[in-house]
Design an enzyme around this catalytic site. Structure first.
Site, short mmCIF file in Angstrom:
data_model
loop_
_atom_site.label_atom_id
_atom_site.label_comp_id
_atom_site.label_asym_id
_atom_site.label_seq_id
_atom_site.Cartn_x
_atom_site.Cartn_y
_atom_site.Cartn_z
CB ALA A 277 2.18 -5.63 9.78
NE ARG B 55 12.33 -5.01 22.62
CZ ARG B 55 11.87 -4.82 23.86
NH1 ARG B 55 12.40 -5.51 24.87
NH2 ARG B 55 10.90 -3.97 24.09
CB THR C 7 6.22 -10.01 16.24
OG1 THR C 7 7.06 -9.52 17.27
CG2 THR C 7 4.78 -9.73 16.66
CG ASP C 8 10.07 -11.49 19.78
OD1 ASP C 8 9.49 -10.44 19.43
OD2 ASP C 8 11.27 -11.51 20.13
CD GLU C 9 7.19 -6.18 20.00
OE1 GLU C 9 6.20 -5.56 20.42
OE2 GLU C 9 8.21 -5.64 19.56
N GLY D 67 4.20 1.02 28.90
CA GLY D 67 4.01 -0.44 28.88
C GLY D 67 5.19 -1.21 28.30
CG HIS D 68 9.90 -0.34 27.12
ND1 HIS D 68 10.93 0.56 27.14
CD2 HIS D 68 10.19 -1.22 26.13
CE1 HIS D 68 11.81 0.24 26.21
NE2 HIS D 68 11.38 -0.85 25.59
CE LYS E 1 9.71 -0.28 13.33
NZ LYS E 1 9.45 -1.04 12.15
CE1 TYR F 221 3.66 -5.08 14.90
CE2 TYR F 221 4.96 -5.61 16.85
CZ TYR F 221 4.70 -5.78 15.50
OH TYR F 221 5.45 -6.65 14.75
CE LYS G 105 2.51 -9.28 13.02
NZ LYS G 105 2.50 -9.22 11.53
CB ALA H 194 -0.92 -0.01 1.22
CB THR I 133 -2.98 -2.62 8.62
OG1 THR I 133 -3.30 -1.46 7.85
CG2 THR I 133 -1.94 -3.43 7.87
CG ASP J 154 10.62 2.88 29.87
OD1 ASP J 154 10.90 2.61 28.68
OD2 ASP J 154 10.71 2.06 30.80
#
Ligand code: NAD
Ligand code: DAU
Length: 369
Positions: free
Chosen positions: A88, A226, A136-138, A309-310, A201, A162, A166, A39, A105, A306
């Site tokens: 995404a 990470r 994703t691992d998130e 919700g990190h 990023k 996000y 996912k 898109a 999306t 921060d």
């Protein structure tokens, strides 16, 4: 390994991982056809695909995954038998400030693709087909320092809009196998880095900011962890899953490479300091860089508020893909980060155009008909 020819629809092909996947696939399997759909949101960049634009096996379609009639038509007309779904909204910070686009999306868009795939593959009896969903691992949430890494059995506990979007899309993909018999697979990967990554990023932002002498923002105490993987190693994992992975299976992909944010930033700083020391040309190219006034890149580190919700720590247990499919990352972090720095140094115009906001015009002039 035997390779069965495929015609791929790659969604999100003008983004970071999607464009690297297109390059990887066309060089790995020359002659196989790819229809690249994107898109071209703020994160999609037609310039990422310049080197394949004239490849007869490559077609670019400017379109939205939410447009089910368009997808249905493409699957039919192009006789596509494999969808690799990258498209995404992908940036956690943006999902905190504006979750709507993420739900639209990532959830509705994925469902739109599934509906089109069901119509063309199941309702007309195309037996050999595959819907691969890139996740994703998130979705697994966050780990404490001593907890074992995420396996595929880990409970879904997404924390950001996000991650929740996912996670939802993963569940919908799974349901299309169980309910309708669609041949689906899912991969859940850790943090990627490499060429063509949008400089919002962490790693590309740090590289670009050092070169321009700007602050390096570290969220909170910088001790969040990470698990970093070079982008080509992610795409090689997806290739293995498409070719050899078992339908209705989820595979974690990761490189067993955990770093705190502050350490990764300091490592990147050190590597750029070395580049300035090694070549006088760097000073002329990047006059605002701190190295030109006798300072180290680390002097730009700035602790900021921060992220809401990190998540504290992500870590991937990739033993399933490794045991079942023989997966192994090829790049160590040292080789991968050096390649990445080389790429950003060689492609200054690419990131500058993005950072100064002029890239849309540049893409339209140079890359679009
Ligand atoms: P990205 O933001 O760089 O690229 C996303 C691409 O999708 C862009 O080209 C964008 O234009 C396109 N897109 C967005 N909405 C669309 C829509 N409605 N229709 C068609 N195209 C649309 O993202 P990325 O980092 O390359 O991530 C790709 C996929 O991999 C995502 O699904 C992400 O969740 C997943 N993932 C990313 C990472 C990572 O570290 N970047 C790690 C694991 C999984
Ligand atoms: O784990 C996989 C995920 O990795 C993907 O699903 C996402 O699409 C991708 O964006 C990435 O998410 P992160 O939030 O981990 O990546 P990001 O580069 O935004 O941030 C990495 C870490 O660095 C995170 O802990 C937040 C921190 N950070 C980030 C930025 C941009 C900072 O401290 N400062 C920054 O300026």
């Amino acid at each position: 390994m035997k390779h069965i020819p495929t015609t791929l629809l790659v969604t999100g092909a003008a983004g970071f991982i999607g464009s690297n996947f297109v390059h990887y696939w066309l060089s790995q399997y020359p002659g196989e056809s790819i229809v690249a759909l994107d898109a071209l949101t703020y994160a999609g960049n037609r310039a990422n695909l310049t080197s394949v634009e004239n490849n007869p096996a490559f077609t670019f379609v400017h379109g939205d995954i939410i447009d089910t009639p368009l997808i249905t038509q493409l699957l039919k007309d192009e006789q596509i038998n494999t969808i690799v779904h990258f498209a995404a909204e992908s940036h956690v910070d943006r999902s905190i400030h504006g979750p709507d686009a993420f739900l639209k999306t990532n959830i509705e868009g994925t469902h739109s693709l599934l509906k089109a795939a069901k119509t063309i593959w199941l309702d007309t009896g195309v037996k050999k087909h595959r819907f691969h969903h890139v996740s994703t691992d998130e979705v697994y949430g966050t780990l404490s320092p001593d907890e074992p890494a995420f396996t595929e059995q880990h409970q879904y506990l997404p924390n950001s809009p996000y991650a929740a979007s996912k996670a939802s899309s993963d569940h919908i993909v799974r349901s299309y196998h169980h309910t309708y018999g669609l041949n689906t697979t899912i991969s859940n990967c850790s943090n990627n880095y490499g060429s063509y990554q949008f400089p919002e990023k962490l790693i590309p932002l740090i590289i670009a900011n050092i070169l321009d002498g700007k602050a390096l923002p570290i969220y909170g105490d910088g001790k969040q962890i990470r698990d970093w993987l070079y982008v080509d190693d992610h795409n090689r994992g997806i290739d293995l899953i498409i070719r050899k992975g078992r339908v209705d299976n989820t595979y974690n992909i990761g490189g067993d490479n955990e770093w705190t944010n502050i350490d990764i930033v300091k490592r990147t700083c050190g590597l750029l300091d070395d580049r300035f020391e090694a070549s006088e040309k760097m000073a002329a190219r990047f006059p605002k860089a701190p190295q030109n006034s006798g300072k180290k890149a680390e002097s730009l580190i700035t602790y900021v508020d921060d992220r809401l919700g990190h998540d504290r720590r992500y870590a991937i247990n990739a033993s399933k893909i490794s045991t079942e499919l023989g997966y192994e990352p090829l790049e160590s972090f040292e080789t991968g980060i050096r390649k990445t720095i080389d790429w950003y140094l060689a492609n200054e115009e690419w990131w500058r155009r993005i950072m100064d906001g002029s890239y849309r015009e540049w893409i339209l002039q140079n890359y679009c008909d």
